[in-house]
Scaffold this motif. Structure first.
Motif, PDB file in Angstrom:
ATOM      1  N   ASN A 197       0.910  -1.277  -0.086  1.00 29.07           N
ATOM      2  CA  ASN A 197       0.014   0.225  -0.096  1.00 29.07           C
ATOM      3  C   ASN A 197       0.746   1.368   0.014  1.00 29.07           C
ATOM      4  OD1 ASN A 197      -2.388  -1.710  -0.019  1.00 29.07           O
ATOM      5  ND2 ASN A 197      -3.282  -0.434   1.670  1.00 29.07           N
ATOM      6  N   LEU A 198       2.151   1.109   0.591  1.00 22.68           N
ATOM      7  CA  LEU A 198       3.025   2.300   0.466  1.00 22.68           C
ATOM      8  C   LEU A 198       3.148   2.776  -0.992  1.00 22.68           C
ATOM      9  CD1 LEU A 198       4.744   4.455   2.100  1.00 22.68           C
ATOM     10  CD2 LEU A 198       6.586   2.776   2.043  1.00 22.68           C
ATOM     11  N   VAL A 199       3.391   1.680  -1.770  1.00 25.11           N
ATOM     12  CA  VAL A 199       3.692   2.041  -3.156  1.00 25.11           C
ATOM     13  C   VAL A 199       2.439   2.515  -3.838  1.00 25.11           C
ATOM     14  CG1 VAL A 199       4.494   0.982  -5.347  1.00 25.11           C
ATOM     15  CG2 VAL A 199       5.760   0.356  -3.143  1.00 25.11           C
ATOM     16  N   LEU A 200       1.367   2.138  -3.577  1.00 23.31           N
ATOM     17  CA  LEU A 200       0.236   2.796  -3.881  1.00 23.31           C
ATOM     18  C   LEU A 200       0.154   4.333  -3.608  1.00 23.31           C
ATOM     19  CD1 LEU A 200      -2.711   0.205  -2.998  1.00 23.31           C
ATOM     20  CD2 LEU A 200      -2.010   0.745  -5.397  1.00 23.31           C
ATOM     21  N   ASN A 201       0.439   4.717  -2.582  1.00 21.45           N
ATOM     22  CA  ASN A 201       0.455   6.041  -2.181  1.00 21.45           C
ATOM     23  C   ASN A 201       1.663   6.734  -2.838  1.00 21.45           C
ATOM     24  OD1 ASN A 201      -1.298   6.725   0.370  1.00 21.45           O
ATOM     25  ND2 ASN A 201      -0.431   4.924   0.851  1.00 21.45           N
ATOM     26  N   ILE A 202       2.690   6.099  -3.150  1.00 22.18           N
ATOM     27  CA  ILE A 202       3.653   6.737  -4.062  1.00 22.18           C
ATOM     28  C   ILE A 202       3.434   6.892  -5.414  1.00 22.18           C
ATOM     29  CG2 ILE A 202       6.001   6.571  -4.771  1.00 22.18           C
ATOM     30  CD1 ILE A 202       6.679   4.961  -1.906  1.00 22.18           C
ATOM     31  N   GLU A 203       2.831   6.006  -5.911  1.00 18.49           N
ATOM     32  CA  GLU A 203       2.131   6.121  -7.338  1.00 18.49           C
ATOM     33  C   GLU A 203       1.247   7.178  -7.674  1.00 18.49           C
ATOM     34  OE1 GLU A 203       0.259   2.933 -10.676  1.00 18.49           O
ATOM     35  OE2 GLU A 203      -0.726   3.117  -8.682  1.00 18.49           O
ATOM     36  N   GLY A 204       0.318   7.320  -6.410  1.00 16.24           N
ATOM     37  CA  GLY A 204      -0.595   8.570  -6.787  1.00 16.24           C
ATOM     38  C   GLY A 204      -0.584   8.922  -5.340  1.00 16.24           C
ATOM     39  N   ASN A 205      -1.219  10.401  -5.419  1.00 14.73           N
ATOM     40  CA  ASN A 205      -1.624  11.005  -3.961  1.00 14.73           C
ATOM     41  C   ASN A 205      -3.196  10.890  -3.717  1.00 14.73           C
ATOM     42  OD1 ASN A 205      -2.285  12.623  -6.178  1.00 14.73           O
ATOM     43  ND2 ASN A 205      -1.894  14.519  -5.014  1.00 14.73           N
ATOM     44  N   GLY A 206      -3.657   9.865  -3.869  1.00 15.18           N
ATOM     45  CA  GLY A 206      -5.092   9.601  -3.533  1.00 15.18           C
ATOM     46  C   GLY A 206      -5.285   9.352  -2.019  1.00 15.18           C
ATOM     47  N   SER A 207      -6.513   9.460  -1.619  1.00 14.11           N
ATOM     48  CA  SER A 207      -6.621   9.150  -0.080  1.00 14.11           C
ATOM     49  C   SER A 207      -7.253   7.622  -0.161  1.00 14.11           C
ATOM     50  CB  SER A 207      -7.539   9.981   0.680  1.00 14.11           C
ATOM     51  OG  SER A 207      -8.847  10.031  -0.045  1.00 14.11           O
ATOM     52  N   ALA A 208      -7.261   7.047   1.083  1.00  8.54           N
ATOM     53  CA  ALA A 208      -7.970   5.964   1.264  1.00  8.54           C
ATOM     54  C   ALA A 208      -7.274   4.813   0.599  1.00  8.54           C
ATOM     55  CB  ALA A 208      -9.606   6.072   1.334  1.00  8.54           C
ATOM     56  N   PHE A 209      -6.215   4.506   0.391  1.00  3.79           N
ATOM     57  CA  PHE A 209      -5.589   3.098   0.089  1.00  3.79           C
ATOM     58  C   PHE A 209      -5.790   2.476   1.425  1.00  3.79           C
ATOM     59  CE2 PHE A 209      -3.467   6.053  -2.874  1.00  3.79           C
ATOM     60  CZ  PHE A 209      -3.810   5.507  -4.194  1.00  3.79           C
ATOM     61  N   SER A 210      -6.736   1.549   1.639  1.00  6.27           N
ATOM     62  CA  SER A 210      -7.178   1.183   2.620  1.00  6.27           C
ATOM     63  C   SER A 210      -6.803  -0.503   2.768  1.00  6.27           C
ATOM     64  CB  SER A 210      -8.662   1.080   2.866  1.00  6.27           C
ATOM     65  OG  SER A 210      -9.071   2.623   3.128  1.00  6.27           O
ATOM     66  N   TYR A 211      -6.954  -1.034   4.023  1.00  6.09           N
ATOM     67  CA  TYR A 211      -6.332  -2.381   4.291  1.00  6.09           C
ATOM     68  C   TYR A 211      -7.528  -3.502   4.595  1.00  6.09           C
ATOM     69  CZ  TYR A 211      -1.759  -0.423   4.814  1.00  6.09           C
ATOM     70  OH  TYR A 211      -0.327   0.267   4.343  1.00  6.09           O
ATOM     71  N   GLY A 212      -8.965  -3.027   4.386  1.00  8.57           N
ATOM     72  CA  GLY A 212      -9.697  -4.279   4.549  1.00  8.57           C
ATOM     73  C   GLY A 212      -9.592  -4.770   5.686  1.00  8.57           C
ATOM     74  N   ARG A 213     -10.301  -6.152   5.913  1.00 10.64           N
ATOM     75  CA  ARG A 213     -10.530  -7.031   6.961  1.00 10.64           C
ATOM     76  C   ARG A 213      -9.325  -7.203   7.677  1.00 10.64           C
ATOM     77  NH1 ARG A 213     -15.644 -10.574   6.147  1.00 10.64           N
ATOM     78  NH2 ARG A 213     -15.664 -10.322   8.470  1.00 10.64           N
ATOM     79  N   MET A 214      -8.640  -6.448   8.217  1.00 13.01           N
ATOM     80  CA  MET A 214      -7.161  -6.758   9.027  1.00 13.01           C
ATOM     81  C   MET A 214      -7.283  -8.045   9.816  1.00 13.01           C
ATOM     82  SD  MET A 214      -4.101  -6.012   8.412  1.00 13.01           S
ATOM     83  CE  MET A 214      -3.766  -4.096   8.094  1.00 13.01           C
ATOM     84  N   ASP A 215      -8.205  -8.067  10.551  1.00  6.47           N
ATOM     85  CA  ASP A 215      -8.546  -9.033  11.606  1.00  6.47           C
ATOM     86  C   ASP A 215      -8.563 -10.499  10.993  1.00  6.47           C
ATOM     87  OD1 ASP A 215     -11.059  -8.480  10.798  1.00  6.47           O
ATOM     88  OD2 ASP A 215     -11.799  -8.721  12.890  1.00  6.47           O
ATOM     89  N   GLN A 216      -9.200 -10.480   9.838  1.00  7.39           N
ATOM     90  CA  GLN A 216      -9.457 -11.846   9.187  1.00  7.39           C
ATOM     91  C   GLN A 216      -8.118 -12.267   8.474  1.00  7.39           C
ATOM     92  OE1 GLN A 216     -12.472 -13.154   9.761  1.00  7.39           O
ATOM     93  NE2 GLN A 216     -12.526 -11.544  11.112  1.00  7.39           N
ATOM     94  N   LYS A 217      -7.402 -11.172   7.902  1.00 12.68           N
ATOM     95  CA  LYS A 217      -6.239 -11.619   6.928  1.00 12.68           C
ATOM     96  C   LYS A 217      -5.128 -11.998   8.226  1.00 12.68           C
ATOM     97  CE  LYS A 217      -5.883  -7.805   4.663  1.00 12.68           C
ATOM     98  NZ  LYS A 217      -7.162  -7.175   4.653  1.00 12.68           N
ATOM     99  N   LEU A 218      -5.063 -11.600   9.198  1.00  9.87           N
ATOM    100  CA  LEU A 218      -4.121 -11.647  10.134  1.00  9.87           C
ATOM    101  C   LEU A 218      -4.126 -12.607  11.122  1.00  9.87           C
ATOM    102  CD1 LEU A 218      -2.502  -7.916  11.133  1.00  9.87           C
ATOM    103  CD2 LEU A 218      -1.496  -9.635   9.483  1.00  9.87           C
ATOM    104  N   TYR A 219      -5.501 -13.152  11.220  1.00 10.05           N
ATOM    105  CA  TYR A 219      -5.719 -14.180  12.311  1.00 10.05           C
ATOM    106  C   TYR A 219      -4.937 -15.438  12.210  1.00 10.05           C
ATOM    107  CZ  TYR A 219      -8.409 -16.963  15.869  1.00 10.05           C
ATOM    108  OH  TYR A 219      -8.778 -17.783  16.821  1.00 10.05           O
ATOM    109  N   PRO A 220      -4.924 -16.072  10.951  1.00  9.20           N
ATOM    110  CA  PRO A 220      -3.940 -17.259  10.785  1.00  9.20           C
ATOM    111  C   PRO A 220      -2.615 -17.030  11.301  1.00  9.20           C
ATOM    112  CG  PRO A 220      -5.298 -16.801   8.846  1.00  9.20           C
ATOM    113  CD  PRO A 220      -5.391 -15.786   9.552  1.00  9.20           C
ATOM    114  N   TYR A 221      -2.053 -15.859  11.125  1.00  7.00           N
ATOM    115  CA  TYR A 221      -0.346 -15.416  11.364  1.00  7.00           C
ATOM    116  C   TYR A 221      -0.309 -15.202  12.874  1.00  7.00           C
ATOM    117  CZ  TYR A 221       0.067 -14.836   6.427  1.00  7.00           C
ATOM    118  OH  TYR A 221      -0.098 -15.121   5.226  1.00  7.00           O
ATOM    119  N   TYR A 222      -1.543 -14.695  13.564  1.00  5.72           N
ATOM    120  CA  TYR A 222      -1.635 -14.474  14.835  1.00  5.72           C
ATOM    121  C   TYR A 222      -1.401 -15.843  15.602  1.00  5.72           C
ATOM    122  CZ  TYR A 222      -4.123 -13.623  19.591  1.00  5.72           C
ATOM    123  OH  TYR A 222      -4.347 -13.835  20.783  1.00  5.72           O
TER     124      TYR A 222
END
Length: 825
Positions: A292-317
């Motif tokens: 997502n950092l590269v998304l912000n560098i490619e273009g200066n839009g707002s709200a490059f968001s991360y979605g359902r973070m608890d669902q994606k990270l739960y297996p790693y947790y």
């Protein structure tokens, strides 16, 4: 095993927060990093502007996707990098704390004007200030001539037909903020990056290229985008490896044993992700952040968001705990990540900033909700994220999904964090959003898996085009004002669409309403023309190849998002002045046509003289008093609420007749869908609207979002929630907001907490309310912070779909927040 939380063994800092009955502490590491960031004034860096300009000078005539990819590669090669003392997640948009880059490819003329003090130099702004060094300023001035006639803004303005341009000029529609910046408002397929790595993106593009028959015109058109994917993958790998090497160099010089181990771990992580699948929770978080950092560098839009973070990270947790990590290790890591998000900043022109006050970037994270089969999806990672928000108290939007199976434990944990006063997290109702998305054609399993982007728009992660509600601001109250004046704008004297008479001439309420809807139909059409012109310019001149390669099924279709590469495609405008318009229609109907206490001519004169003519009978002030006493939305009064429901239904049905530029090109949907997110535009857009029949005086702020007008919701929070719940919220699938201020002292006892949670269940479940967010900050604190800002550098408030540092926003918006009705539970 490195135990991250042990760096600096001194006691942590008590945040004053209580989460699920336990006190929350920030570690010495996190306190030092947080203090450093909050002490900084945002700055402007010229590195990206210089790199993109140099690249564009070398790639004249190249296909746009290739040109954009080459410019991104040059930027990622040249961008200065650093790793801050103690941090665990690395990577920055610029080499200073809270620093913004410049994007001349989108627009540069406004930047030069503001350097020249029009209307303010960046450091002299009344809010959202930035510092810029003489060296960086000179770089921007030197490159500006190259961009004359070549920017995205130039391309958009050259396309817009005159009628739509005139509507923009009088302030009836406003999309100018999208002309000088990237659109953003997207969630790319981060889960796929975690599972497969970006290396598989490269393989998919190579496979797609192999299948092309370049003798076919349609296949030949696909080649530049697919080639850009290969360049972008190489560029991201190079960028991550720069941090890997830097971490290794710092480790070789580090004398502290634990910090050396941490730097070696960072080096190893950055050597693998995001190109390879994530093996542990550190790699997972760093992989998503790099992407997502590269998304912000490619273009200066707002709200490059991360979605359902608890669902994606739960297996790693779960894996982390099995491998010897502690809960504190994971909190330390995730909190560091949250602080990195806070440091991402962007700079817009002052006019656009007035609608997005508070350094808005809005990288939303979603927690809670249901799985794709409708089962409760709250897990222990959900609670850990909530605890990290309580610990760090930052303004990154956090969205809590509600459904009727939510546990009291979850709702109490959310309330614990909300009581801290920063407006986080906001509630979003599955009972509304899932139905609304299915109504638009989204598959049920995908609708269950929605996440929130930006201020609160629902989006199908990794499958949907960007900007679900990021089209024009449409000023409904302005349209009503023009309907009352035969289509003429009293402020400018211009008439773009001849009306059907004036308020003095309408004999019935139905005639007035027909004139209002006639104006709305015209200006909805103008916004579609304006926004489709913008989208065509984006498709042909910007392309967003990096973003597109991370959304299904762009690679397989060989199309960017703007060409129709995504699975789903929706976009929509943001409607302003919802409450003012409903209250005004109700006042006119009641006072002029039913009770006949004043005539239409008398009311029109009072409006056009700002209620200040004291020579009439009744006087302007007496008429204003009658208007104020008329029925008001927010009090569970069917008289006005029914008017609200009807006019919004009519507007939304008109909106849905139109299509985006991707219609018929592959994606599901491609309709314009409404939203009522105002961000902070209710303040500047109110300045161009004269006095209104609800008793509001000329230039005053409009009501924000779907919230009742300040001070008009006098029957308590339940009545206000009932009114909002009556709106056609299912049709507001572009997202909406409801801001409510609650006295924090009234939710202290177990009994009051239970009442509050019951109220939320009724509104979000039974009433099918879509969204609600809270400011739980004492007015005395806000007033003192306005007078003594030096003592409140980290005071957060909810503005709209995002939170902001109270002392960083201008006084008009501060007053708007202070003046919102305070409810007691």
């Amino acid at each position: 095993m490195i135990h991250y939380a042990n760096l600096n063994s001194e006691d942590g800092i008590n945040t004053g927060a209580i989460f699920e009955g336990k006190e929350i502490y920030r570690s010495a590491r996190l306190e030092a990093l947080r203090k450093k960031v909050f002490a900084s004034t945002p700055r402007i860096d010229s590195s990206r502007a210089k790199a993109v300009t140099e690249s564009y000078m070398e790639t004249e005539g190249y296909p746009v996707p290739l040109r954009r990819a080459m410019a991104l590669r040059k930027t990622l090669e040249d961008l200065p990098i650093r790793i801050n003392d103690g941090e665990l997640i690395v990577g920055e948009i610029a080499p200073y704390d809270r620093c913004a880059q410049v994007y001349p490819d989108y627009g540069i003329d406004w930047f030069i004007k503001e350097l020249d003090g029009e209307p303010f130099r960046f450091e002299d702004r009344p809010g959202d200030k930035f510092l810029i060094s003489p060296e960086d300023e000179q770089v921007i001035r030197d490159i500006a001539p190259f961009w004359k006639g070549k920017t995205h803004k130039d391309q958009v303005y050259a396309r817009i037909p005159k009628d739509a341009w005139d509507a923009f000029q009088i302030g009836m529609i406003d999309t100018d903020y999208l002309v000088i910046c990237a659109e953003g408002h997207v969630i790319v397929n981060l889960k796929r990056i975690l599972d497969e790595g970006m290396g598989n993106v490269r393989k998919r593009a190579e496979k797609a290229i192999e299948k092309l028959d370049l003798a076919l015109t349609e296949d030949l058109k696909k080649l530049p985008f697919l080639q850009s994917v290969l360049i972008n993958c190489d560029s991201v790998e190079m960028f991550a490896n720069r941090y890997s090497k830097l971490a290794a160099e710092l480790a070789s010089q580090e004398t502290d044993i634990q910090r050396r181990e941490e730097l070696l771990k960072i080096s190893d992580v950055c050597s693998r992700v995001p190109m390879q699948p994530a093996r542990d929770i550190h790699e997972a978080i760093q992989s998503m952040y790099f992407t997502n950092l590269v998304l912000n560098i490619e273009g200066n839009g707002s709200a490059f968001s991360y979605g359902r973070m608890d669902q994606k990270l739960y297996p790693y947790y779960k894996s982390a705990l099995k491998e010897g990590w502690t809960e504190d290790d994971i909190k330390e890591l995730f909190s560091n990540f949250m602080l990195k998000l806070f440091q991402v900043t962007r700079v817009l022109d002052w006019n656009s900033t007035s609608s997005f006050r508070g350094y808005v970037v809005a990288q939303n994270m979603t927690i809670g909700g249901q799985d794709r089969y409708g089962r409760d999806a709250v897990n222990e990672m959900t609670y850990l994220i909530l605890e990290c928000q309580a610990m760090m108290q930052l303004n990154n939007p956090l969205s809590a999904r509600y459904h009727d199976k939510c546990s009291n434990r979850f709702m109490n944990a959310v309330l614990d964090v909300q009581k801290l006063g920063g407006g986080q997290p906001a509630y979003y109702s599955d009972e509304n959003y899932v139905l609304g998305l299915v109504n638009r054609g989204v598959k049920l399993e995908d609708a269950y898996d929605y996440a929130n982007v930006g201020c609160g728009e629902p989006l199908i992660e990794g499958k949907q085009s960007n900007r679900p509600d990021g089209a024009a601001f449409i000023n409904i109250t302005k349209a009503l004002e023009m309907a009352l004046n035969d289509g003429k704008d009293p402020r400018t004297g211009r008439c773009l669409h001849k009306g059907k008479g004036t308020l003095a001439e309408f004999e019935t309420y139905d005639e007035l309403y027909d004139a209002f809807m006639d104006q709305m139909r015209y200006y909805i059409r103008m916004h579609v023309i304006y926004d489709n012109s913008l989208d065509l310019a984006s498709e042909e001149g910007i392309a967003d190849p990096y973003m597109s390669m991370l959304i299904d099924d762009c690679i397989e279709r060989g199309k960017t998002v703007k060409e129709g590469g995504a699975i789903y495609d929706f976009c929509g405008p943001l409607y302003m002045g919802i409450a003012n318009t409903g209250n005004s229609l109700a006042a006119i109907k009641k006072l002029v046509y039913e009770d006949k206490v004043i005539s239409g001519a008398e009311l029109l004169h009072a409006l056009n003289t700002n209620f200040e003519d004291m020579t009439t009978s009744p006087t302007g002030e007496e008429i204003r008093h009658l208007c104020i006493k008329a029925p008001k939305y927010g009090n569970d009064d069917d008289y006005v609420d029914d008017i609200m429901v009807k006019y919004l239904y009519d507007i939304f049905e008109e909106e849905e007749k139109y299509h985006t530029t991707r219609y018929g090109r592959g994606p599901i949907g491609c309709t314009w869908v409404p939203s009522c997110n105002t961000v902070s535009s209710n303040v500047p857009l109110g300045k161009i609207v004269g006095a209104t029949p609800d008793g509001r005086k000329a230039g005053e702020a409009l009501a924000d979002t779907t919230s009742p007008m300040h001070g008009s919701d006098v029957n308590g929070p339940t009545a206000a929630l009932k009114s909002v719940g009556k709106l056609p919220n299912i049709l507001l699938s572009g997202g909406t907001l409801y801001n409510m201020r609650v006295d924090p002292k009234t939710v202290d006892s177990p009994e009051s907490r239970e009442r509050f949670i019951d109220m939320m269940r009724t509104y979000l479940g039974d009433f099918k309310g879509q969204h609600i967010q809270f400011n739980m900050v004492d007015s005395e604190v806000l007033q003192d912070a306005k007078i003594h800002p030096e003592g409140y550098s980290d005071l957060l408030v909810r503005v709209a779909g995002y939170s902001a540092l109270f002392t960083a926003i201008d006084s008009d918006l501060q007053d708007d927040i202070i003046n919102r009705t305070i409810h007691k539970v």
